[in-house]
Design a protein around this motif. Structure first.
Motif, PDB file in Angstrom:
ATOM      1  N   GLY A  18      12.285   5.486  10.817  1.00 58.82           N
ATOM      2  CA  GLY A  18      12.637   6.541   9.865  1.00 58.82           C
ATOM      3  C   GLY A  18      12.644   7.937  10.449  1.00 58.82           C
ATOM      4  N   LYS A  19      11.613   8.246  11.205  1.00 57.33           N
ATOM      5  CA  LYS A  19      11.484   9.602  11.758  1.00 57.33           C
ATOM      6  C   LYS A  19      12.640   9.947  12.692  1.00 57.33           C
ATOM      7  CE  LYS A  19       7.084  11.974  12.116  1.00 57.33           C
ATOM      8  NZ  LYS A  19       6.977  11.982  10.682  1.00 57.33           N
ATOM      9  N   GLU A  20      13.034   8.959  13.527  1.00 59.12           N
ATOM     10  CA  GLU A  20      14.140   9.158  14.467  1.00 59.12           C
ATOM     11  C   GLU A  20      15.458   9.381  13.721  1.00 59.12           C
ATOM     12  OE1 GLU A  20      14.803   9.297  17.998  1.00 59.12           O
ATOM     13  OE2 GLU A  20      12.813  10.078  17.577  1.00 59.12           O
ATOM     14  N   GLU A  33       0.850  -1.200   0.000  1.00 61.74           N
ATOM     15  CA  GLU A  33       0.000   0.000   0.000  1.00 61.74           C
ATOM     16  C   GLU A  33       0.883   1.246   0.000  1.00 61.74           C
ATOM     17  OE1 GLU A  33      -3.612   1.502   2.730  1.00 61.74           O
ATOM     18  OE2 GLU A  33      -3.473  -0.674   2.392  1.00 61.74           O
ATOM     19  N   THR A  34       1.195   1.727  -1.186  1.00 64.41           N
ATOM     20  CA  THR A  34       2.029   2.915  -1.323  1.00 64.41           C
ATOM     21  C   THR A  34       1.672   3.592  -2.633  1.00 64.41           C
ATOM     22  OG1 THR A  34       4.290   3.752  -1.181  1.00 64.41           O
ATOM     23  CG2 THR A  34       3.986   1.783  -2.518  1.00 64.41           C
ATOM     24  N   SER A  35       2.291   4.730  -2.907  1.00 58.63           N
ATOM     25  CA  SER A  35       2.050   5.410  -4.184  1.00 58.63           C
ATOM     26  C   SER A  35       3.317   6.114  -4.629  1.00 58.63           C
ATOM     27  CB  SER A  35       0.933   6.442  -4.017  1.00 58.63           C
ATOM     28  OG  SER A  35       1.359   7.441  -3.104  1.00 58.63           O
ATOM     29  N   ALA A  66      19.973   9.882   0.859  1.00 56.87           N
ATOM     30  CA  ALA A  66      18.941   9.077   1.528  1.00 56.87           C
ATOM     31  C   ALA A  66      17.560   9.672   1.305  1.00 56.87           C
ATOM     32  CB  ALA A  66      19.226   8.980   3.025  1.00 56.87           C
ATOM     33  N   ASN A  67      17.491  11.007   1.373  1.00 55.57           N
ATOM     34  CA  ASN A  67      16.183  11.651   1.319  1.00 55.57           C
ATOM     35  C   ASN A  67      16.399  13.106   0.906  1.00 55.57           C
ATOM     36  OD1 ASN A  67      13.809  13.136   2.130  1.00 55.57           O
ATOM     37  ND2 ASN A  67      13.233  11.372   3.384  1.00 55.57           N
ATOM     38  N   ILE A  68      15.688  13.576  -0.104  1.00 57.92           N
ATOM     39  CA  ILE A  68      15.894  14.942  -0.604  1.00 57.92           C
ATOM     40  C   ILE A  68      15.622  15.973   0.492  1.00 57.92           C
ATOM     41  CG2 ILE A  68      13.541  15.199  -1.557  1.00 57.92           C
ATOM     42  CD1 ILE A  68      16.781  16.619  -3.120  1.00 57.92           C
ATOM     43  N   THR A 105       7.286  12.555  -2.728  1.00 55.25           N
ATOM     44  CA  THR A 105       7.186  13.736  -1.870  1.00 55.25           C
ATOM     45  C   THR A 105       7.881  13.526  -0.519  1.00 55.25           C
ATOM     46  OG1 THR A 105       4.990  13.027  -1.185  1.00 55.25           O
ATOM     47  CG2 THR A 105       5.081  14.716  -2.884  1.00 55.25           C
ATOM     48  N   ARG A 106       7.861  12.302   0.015  1.00 57.17           N
ATOM     49  CA  ARG A 106       8.488  12.074   1.324  1.00 57.17           C
ATOM     50  C   ARG A 106       9.985  11.828   1.232  1.00 57.17           C
ATOM     51  NH1 ARG A 106       5.321  14.520   4.261  1.00 57.17           N
ATOM     52  NH2 ARG A 106       5.984  13.519   6.185  1.00 57.17           N
ATOM     53  N   SER A 107      10.473  11.326   0.056  1.00 61.01           N
ATOM     54  CA  SER A 107      11.901  10.964  -0.026  1.00 61.01           C
ATOM     55  C   SER A 107      12.638  11.567  -1.220  1.00 61.01           C
ATOM     56  CB  SER A 107      12.032   9.435  -0.118  1.00 61.01           C
ATOM     57  OG  SER A 107      11.627   8.977  -1.402  1.00 61.01           O
ATOM     58  N   GLY A 114      17.911   6.092  -5.391  1.00 57.12           N
ATOM     59  CA  GLY A 114      17.435   5.771  -4.052  1.00 57.12           C
ATOM     60  C   GLY A 114      18.615   5.827  -3.091  1.00 57.12           C
ATOM     61  N   ASN A 115      18.447   5.220  -1.924  1.00 52.80           N
ATOM     62  CA  ASN A 115      19.517   5.183  -0.928  1.00 52.80           C
ATOM     63  C   ASN A 115      20.368   3.933  -1.166  1.00 52.80           C
ATOM     64  OD1 ASN A 115      21.115   4.982   1.343  1.00 52.80           O
ATOM     65  ND2 ASN A 115      19.473   5.447   2.799  1.00 52.80           N
ATOM     66  N   THR A 116      21.584   4.124  -1.649  1.00 51.67           N
ATOM     67  CA  THR A 116      22.484   2.987  -1.908  1.00 51.67           C
ATOM     68  C   THR A 116      23.543   2.875  -0.810  1.00 51.67           C
ATOM     69  OG1 THR A 116      23.874   4.354  -3.331  1.00 51.67           O
ATOM     70  CG2 THR A 116      22.167   3.044  -4.424  1.00 51.67           C
TER      71      THR A 116
HETATM   72  O1  UT7 Z   1      20.764   6.039   4.980  1.00 53.01           O
HETATM   73  C1  UT7 Z   1      20.534   5.825   6.344  1.00 53.01           C
HETATM   74  C2  UT7 Z   1      19.770   6.930   6.856  1.00 53.01           C
HETATM   75  N1  UT7 Z   1      18.380   6.788   6.575  1.00 53.01           N
HETATM   76  C3  UT7 Z   1      17.674   7.867   6.401  1.00 53.01           C
HETATM   77  O2  UT7 Z   1      18.251   8.928   6.372  1.00 53.01           O
HETATM   78  C4  UT7 Z   1      16.184   7.778   6.340  1.00 53.01           C
HETATM   79  C5  UT7 Z   1      15.612   8.813   7.235  1.00 53.01           C
HETATM   80  N2  UT7 Z   1      14.146   8.855   7.266  1.00 53.01           N
HETATM   81  C6  UT7 Z   1      13.428   9.238   6.207  1.00 53.01           C
HETATM   82  O3  UT7 Z   1      13.917   9.480   5.139  1.00 53.01           O
HETATM   83  C7  UT7 Z   1      11.944   9.428   6.427  1.00 53.01           C
HETATM   84  O4  UT7 Z   1      11.654   9.364   7.799  1.00 53.01           O
HETATM   85  C8  UT7 Z   1      11.064   8.407   5.664  1.00 53.01           C
HETATM   86  C9  UT7 Z   1      11.109   8.679   4.173  1.00 53.01           C
HETATM   87  C10 UT7 Z   1      11.551   7.005   5.969  1.00 53.01           C
HETATM   88  C11 UT7 Z   1       9.612   8.538   6.125  1.00 53.01           C
HETATM   89  O5  UT7 Z   1       9.156   9.857   5.987  1.00 53.01           O
HETATM   90  P1  UT7 Z   1       8.352  10.541   7.205  1.00 53.01           P
HETATM   91  O6  UT7 Z   1       7.944  11.861   6.731  1.00 53.01           O
HETATM   92  O7  UT7 Z   1       9.238  10.484   8.402  1.00 53.01           O
HETATM   93  O8  UT7 Z   1       7.089   9.614   7.323  1.00 53.01           O
HETATM   94  P2  UT7 Z   1       6.627   8.697   8.563  1.00 53.01           P
HETATM   95  O9  UT7 Z   1       7.584   7.576   8.776  1.00 53.01           O
HETATM   96  O10 UT7 Z   1       6.315   9.573   9.715  1.00 53.01           O
HETATM   97  O11 UT7 Z   1       5.285   8.143   7.975  1.00 53.01           O
HETATM   98  C12 UT7 Z   1       4.182   8.984   7.702  1.00 53.01           C
HETATM   99  C13 UT7 Z   1       3.024   8.111   7.279  1.00 53.01           C
HETATM  100  C14 UT7 Z   1       2.749   6.971   8.239  1.00 53.01           C
HETATM  101  O12 UT7 Z   1       1.373   6.800   8.301  1.00 53.01           O
HETATM  102  P3  UT7 Z   1       0.539   7.337   9.574  1.00 53.01           P
HETATM  103  O13 UT7 Z   1       1.124   6.621  10.741  1.00 53.01           O
HETATM  104  O14 UT7 Z   1       0.780   8.815   9.596  1.00 53.01           O
HETATM  105  O15 UT7 Z   1      -0.860   6.948   9.239  1.00 53.01           O
HETATM  106  C15 UT7 Z   1       3.377   5.784   7.556  1.00 53.01           C
HETATM  107  O16 UT7 Z   1       2.749   4.570   7.904  1.00 53.01           O
HETATM  108  O17 UT7 Z   1       3.333   7.503   6.007  1.00 53.01           O
HETATM  109  C16 UT7 Z   1       3.139   6.098   6.106  1.00 53.01           C
HETATM  110  N3  UT7 Z   1       4.074   5.431   5.205  1.00 53.01           N
HETATM  111  C17 UT7 Z   1       3.814   5.224   3.918  1.00 53.01           C
HETATM  112  N4  UT7 Z   1       2.761   5.528   3.146  1.00 53.01           N
HETATM  113  C18 UT7 Z   1       2.815   5.198   1.847  1.00 53.01           C
HETATM  114  C19 UT7 Z   1       5.289   4.932   5.497  1.00 53.01           C
HETATM  115  N5  UT7 Z   1       5.841   4.398   4.386  1.00 53.01           N
HETATM  116  C20 UT7 Z   1       4.952   4.571   3.390  1.00 53.01           C
HETATM  117  C21 UT7 Z   1       4.936   4.243   2.016  1.00 53.01           C
HETATM  118  N6  UT7 Z   1       3.850   4.572   1.293  1.00 53.01           N
HETATM  119  N7  UT7 Z   1       5.987   3.611   1.424  1.00 53.01           N
END
Ligand code: UT7
Length: 323
Positions: free
Chosen positions: A215-217, A29-31, A252-254, A37-39, A279-281
């Protein structure tokens, strides 16, 4: 007399299979819209069955050697950053050494996850500056697709496979920041944060395991620590964000990339961005971005480049170099 580790060549290799975001819409379940927009990620490359990290690393190494006009006989050491070596041991670096036909010198892996290439550059610099090696092949190579839990939408859409490599050579410099080569490094780790980013397998479990991430942490630590370490590295040689021609960040993330550039007061047109395509390699992301940045005509000889990365450990750091 100051010895500087100067970049003599750069290259990369990406596996053939390109996976667009839309492919994940069929299984979880994703889009495409959420992932973009998130990454900032639009697509990533995944290895074929049987294709390994040392395969990718060897191809990247060959590209860097060709770019430098050198052969494996000219290399004294290989430092390979990876968390996805083909086997528990021997190191992927020694496998690359054999594949390149290199029978002298030494090779070893560095494991600092997404910060691996920054740690590897710093190690290679130390080998050169201390006179233990004249030319070092520094590689970042990963097959993170092998660590994915394909049912975890919070991680499986974020990572990709690939490899990049640079060749460093010791040269006499003037000791000023006008010198080409590595000018400063800044490394950190804090093992208290193990639980926010780790793989739940290994020799203690008898499994390869899957990547687990809060992810958030990780995001919170990244934005804070990346600008801090980049500033610390620049400070060591009396430079600041205003002197930087290119930030080449871990991809990792824009939103992390933009947040770090903003804190460093460097505009986005001086940041090499490849996250949309790769992506993140992990440890491969910075050498991939360096190689693509040179191919695009962005990074040129004499430019001041800052690389910065953070990953599992947590481990993080930055390297300042003049290209
Ligand atoms: O290289 C090592 C270092 N790694 C990183 O730097 C990654 C760091 N973290 C991130 O890049 C971001 O935290 C993410 C891209 C992983 C996530 O973004 P976010 O803005 O922190 O989103 P979130 O984890 O708070 O999730 C928001 C919502 C959640 O739903 P609810 O709980 O608000 O209803 C997630 O369940 O988005 C949901 N979600 C998704 N929805 C659609 C999580 N993954 C997905 C997905 N598709 N793939």
């Amino acid at each position: 007399m100051t010895i500087r580790a100067v970049v003599k060549g750069v290259g990369h290799y990406l596996p053939e299979r390109i996976v667009p975001n839309s492919e994940f819409e069929q299984t979880i379940e994703t889009s495409d819209e959420w992932i973009r927009t998130r990454s900032g990620i639009e697509r990533r490359h995944f290895v074929a069955e049987g294709q390994t990290t040392s395969d990718l690393a060897t191809r990247a190494a060959e590209a860097a050697l060709a770019h430098a006009g050198l052969t494996a006989d000219d290399i004294d050491a290989i430092v390979l950053a990876t968390s996805t070596a083909d086997l528990t041991f021997p190191s992927a670096a020694t496998m690359v050494q054999a594949r390149l036909g290199m029978t002298r010198g030494f090779a070893f892996d560095v494991q600092a996850v997404c910060a691996g290439f920054v740690f590897a550059l710093s190690n290679a610099n130390a080998l050169i500056v201390s006179g233990q090696a004249k030319r070092v092949l520094v590689i970042g190579a990963e097959t993170f697709s092998r660590l994915m839990d394909w049912t975890d939408r919070g991680t499986c859409v974020l990572f990709g496979d690939g490899a990049g490599a640079v060749i460093l050579e010791g040269e006499t410099g003037s000791g000023t920041t006008d010198d080409r080569g590595i000018l400063a490094t800044d490394l950190h780790s804090d093992g208290r944060h193990k639980d926010i980013l780790y793989v739940d397998g290994g020799v203690s479990t008898g499994t390869t395991g899957h990547l687990r991430m809060q992810g958030k942490e990780v995001f919170r630590h990244a934005v804070e620590k990346l600008a801090e370490t980049a500033h610390a590295a620049l400070d060591k040689v009396g430079l600041s964000g205003a002197d930087v021609d290119w930030i080449v960040p871990h991809q990792a993330n824009i939103r992390i990339i933009e947040g770090t550039a903003k804190r460093m007061q460097v505009p986005m047109d001086r940041v090499v961005v490849t996250v949309q395509d790769h992506g993140n390699t992990s440890a491969a992301s910075i050498p991939l971005a360096l190689s693509v940045g040179v191919q695009r005509g962005q990074i040129k000889p004499g430019d001041l480049v800052v690389t910065e990365a953070i990953g599992g450990g947590l481990a993080w750091g930055a390297v300042v170099l003049r290209w």
